[in-house]
Design a protein around this motif. Structure first.
Motif, PDB file in Angstrom:
ATOM      1  N   VAL A 113       8.604   2.116   2.533  1.00 58.69           N
ATOM      2  CA  VAL A 113       8.450   1.815   1.106  1.00 58.69           C
ATOM      3  C   VAL A 113       7.810   2.990   0.373  1.00 58.69           C
ATOM      4  CG1 VAL A 113       7.379   0.254  -0.560  1.00 58.69           C
ATOM      5  CG2 VAL A 113       8.416  -0.667   1.505  1.00 58.69           C
ATOM      6  N   LEU A 114       6.915   3.722   1.042  1.00 57.40           N
ATOM      7  CA  LEU A 114       6.366   4.937   0.449  1.00 57.40           C
ATOM      8  C   LEU A 114       7.487   5.924   0.132  1.00 57.40           C
ATOM      9  CD1 LEU A 114       4.093   6.985  -0.245  1.00 57.40           C
ATOM     10  CD2 LEU A 114       4.034   7.570   2.185  1.00 57.40           C
ATOM     11  N   ALA A 115       8.362   6.168   1.109  1.00 58.40           N
ATOM     12  CA  ALA A 115       9.466   7.104   0.898  1.00 58.40           C
ATOM     13  C   ALA A 115      10.404   6.614  -0.196  1.00 58.40           C
ATOM     14  CB  ALA A 115      10.233   7.299   2.204  1.00 58.40           C
ATOM     15  N   LEU A 116      10.687   5.319  -0.197  1.00 61.22           N
ATOM     16  CA  LEU A 116      11.599   4.770  -1.193  1.00 61.22           C
ATOM     17  C   LEU A 116      11.004   4.873  -2.594  1.00 61.22           C
ATOM     18  CD1 LEU A 116      14.252   3.359  -1.738  1.00 61.22           C
ATOM     19  CD2 LEU A 116      13.161   1.182  -1.211  1.00 61.22           C
ATOM     20  N   THR A 117       9.720   4.601  -2.721  1.00 57.19           N
ATOM     21  CA  THR A 117       9.078   4.689  -4.027  1.00 57.19           C
ATOM     22  C   THR A 117       9.036   6.126  -4.529  1.00 57.19           C
ATOM     23  OG1 THR A 117       7.684   2.806  -3.398  1.00 57.19           O
ATOM     24  CG2 THR A 117       7.017   4.034  -5.346  1.00 57.19           C
ATOM     25  N   LEU A 118       8.881   7.073  -3.613  1.00 57.30           N
ATOM     26  CA  LEU A 118       8.857   8.476  -4.015  1.00 57.30           C
ATOM     27  C   LEU A 118      10.211   8.959  -4.532  1.00 57.30           C
ATOM     28  CD1 LEU A 118       6.655  10.065  -1.206  1.00 57.30           C
ATOM     29  CD2 LEU A 118       6.042   9.714  -3.602  1.00 57.30           C
ATOM     30  N   LEU A 164       0.823  -1.208   0.000  1.00 55.43           N
ATOM     31  CA  LEU A 164       0.000   0.000   0.000  1.00 55.43           C
ATOM     32  C   LEU A 164       0.860   1.263   0.000  1.00 55.43           C
ATOM     33  CD1 LEU A 164      -2.865  -1.063   2.431  1.00 55.43           C
ATOM     34  CD2 LEU A 164      -2.931  -0.902  -0.070  1.00 55.43           C
ATOM     35  N   GLY A 165       2.075   1.163   0.550  1.00 62.37           N
ATOM     36  CA  GLY A 165       3.006   2.290   0.458  1.00 62.37           C
ATOM     37  C   GLY A 165       3.374   2.587  -0.987  1.00 62.37           C
ATOM     38  N   VAL A 166       3.623   1.523  -1.766  1.00 65.32           N
ATOM     39  CA  VAL A 166       3.909   1.710  -3.192  1.00 65.32           C
ATOM     40  C   VAL A 166       2.705   2.316  -3.898  1.00 65.32           C
ATOM     41  CG1 VAL A 166       4.476   0.537  -5.356  1.00 65.32           C
ATOM     42  CG2 VAL A 166       5.530  -0.217  -3.228  1.00 65.32           C
ATOM     43  N   ALA A 167       1.512   1.775  -3.614  1.00 67.39           N
ATOM     44  CA  ALA A 167       0.303   2.264  -4.275  1.00 67.39           C
ATOM     45  C   ALA A 167       0.036   3.726  -3.929  1.00 67.39           C
ATOM     46  CB  ALA A 167      -0.894   1.393  -3.873  1.00 67.39           C
ATOM     47  N   ALA A 168       0.296   4.103  -2.679  1.00 71.01           N
ATOM     48  CA  ALA A 168       0.099   5.498  -2.281  1.00 71.01           C
ATOM     49  C   ALA A 168       1.045   6.416  -3.045  1.00 71.01           C
ATOM     50  CB  ALA A 168       0.318   5.642  -0.775  1.00 71.01           C
ATOM     51  N   ALA A 169       2.303   5.983  -3.206  1.00 73.72           N
ATOM     52  CA  ALA A 169       3.265   6.795  -3.960  1.00 73.72           C
ATOM     53  C   ALA A 169       2.856   6.900  -5.427  1.00 73.72           C
ATOM     54  CB  ALA A 169       4.663   6.184  -3.845  1.00 73.72           C
ATOM     55  N   ASP A 170       2.431   5.779  -6.014  1.00 78.39           N
ATOM     56  CA  ASP A 170       1.996   5.813  -7.410  1.00 78.39           C
ATOM     57  C   ASP A 170       0.767   6.706  -7.575  1.00 78.39           C
ATOM     58  OD1 ASP A 170       4.030   4.144  -8.169  1.00 78.39           O
ATOM     59  OD2 ASP A 170       2.818   2.328  -8.230  1.00 78.39           O
ATOM     60  N   GLY A 171      -0.168   6.615  -6.624  1.00 75.51           N
ATOM     61  CA  GLY A 171      -1.344   7.472  -6.687  1.00 75.51           C
ATOM     62  C   GLY A 171      -0.995   8.939  -6.560  1.00 75.51           C
ATOM     63  N   LEU A 172      -0.056   9.253  -5.680  1.00 74.22           N
ATOM     64  CA  LEU A 172       0.373  10.645  -5.499  1.00 74.22           C
ATOM     65  C   LEU A 172       1.027  11.175  -6.769  1.00 74.22           C
ATOM     66  CD1 LEU A 172       0.844  13.127  -3.722  1.00 74.22           C
ATOM     67  CD2 LEU A 172       2.954  12.052  -2.900  1.00 74.22           C
TER      68      LEU A 172
END
Length: 208
Positions: A119-124, A43-51
């Motif tokens: 993972v959110l930070a890393l994906t960003l 979900l961290g990845v999905a949040a970054a992709d959505g952002l």
């Protein structure tokens, strides 16, 4: 409006399906810990992709132009973080069992909140994602005068696609973890995951 959602869905799968270091990280987390941790990372990845999809839908070419000058440094930062995670994962797998303990607090990405945030930070740190979404938005002709409802549906589609794919990866990691439930199996899983993440991080540093 349905067309905007479907466009976002296709765009989300387009950026999510290619297996990279993040996917291997999620797979390894799920195999080593639990589906809850892997799902939080997914979900961290999905949040970054959505952002990034939202930024691209609202900013288009201007955003892509701003991102381009810092793409190189951000890629270096992402590679460095991935190498650190790979090294940390291998160290934790190889250190003596007596030193790990069973009652101490878990560290790294081994809890759902930490997995999501990390993972959110890393994906960003991957600016290519926003450039990818911006190119698709420009191709659809929405950048000049974006419709807020269409943009929202595009972002929703991208988020749903990314989340569904990453959760599938997390579920696959959980199955791997159950098959390799013993100490030796978990050791092999952790070392293999760390090796692949390190290799993909090094590949990010190579010239295109």
């Amino acid at each position: 409006m349905t067309g905007a959602f479907l466009a976002g869905l296709v765009a989300g799968y387009g950026v999510a399906v290619p297996v990279g270091a993040i996917a291997i990280l999620i797979l390894g987390l799920s195999a080593r810990t639990s589906f809850r941790v892997g799902a939080a990372a997914a979900l961290g990845v999905a949040a970054a992709d959505g952002l990034y999809a939202a930024v691209a839908a609202l900013g288009g070419a201007a955003v892509a132009g701003l991102i381009a000058p810092v793409a190189g440094p951000l890629r270096l930062a992402a590679a460095a973080v991935l190498l650190a995670l790979a090294g940390h994962g291998a160290w934790r797998a190889l250190r003596p069992r007596a030193a790990t303990g069973t009652t101490g607090a878990r560290r790294g990405l081994d809890t759902p909140p930490r997995a999501f945030a990390g993972v959110l930070a890393l994906t960003l740190l991957n600016p290519a994602t926003v450039v990818y979404f911006a190119a698709l938005v420009l191709g659809r002709g929405d950048a000049a005068d974006p419709d807020p409802r269409a943009a929202a549906l595009f972002v929703l589609g991208a988020f749903v696609a990314s989340a569904s794919w990453q959760l599938l990866i997390a579920g696959g990691g959980t199955l791997v973890g159950r098959v390799l439930a013993g100490p030796r199996g978990r050791l092999v899983t952790a070392l293999l995951s760390s090796a692949i993440i390190a290799a993909l991080a090094v590949a990010m540093l190579l010239p295109d």
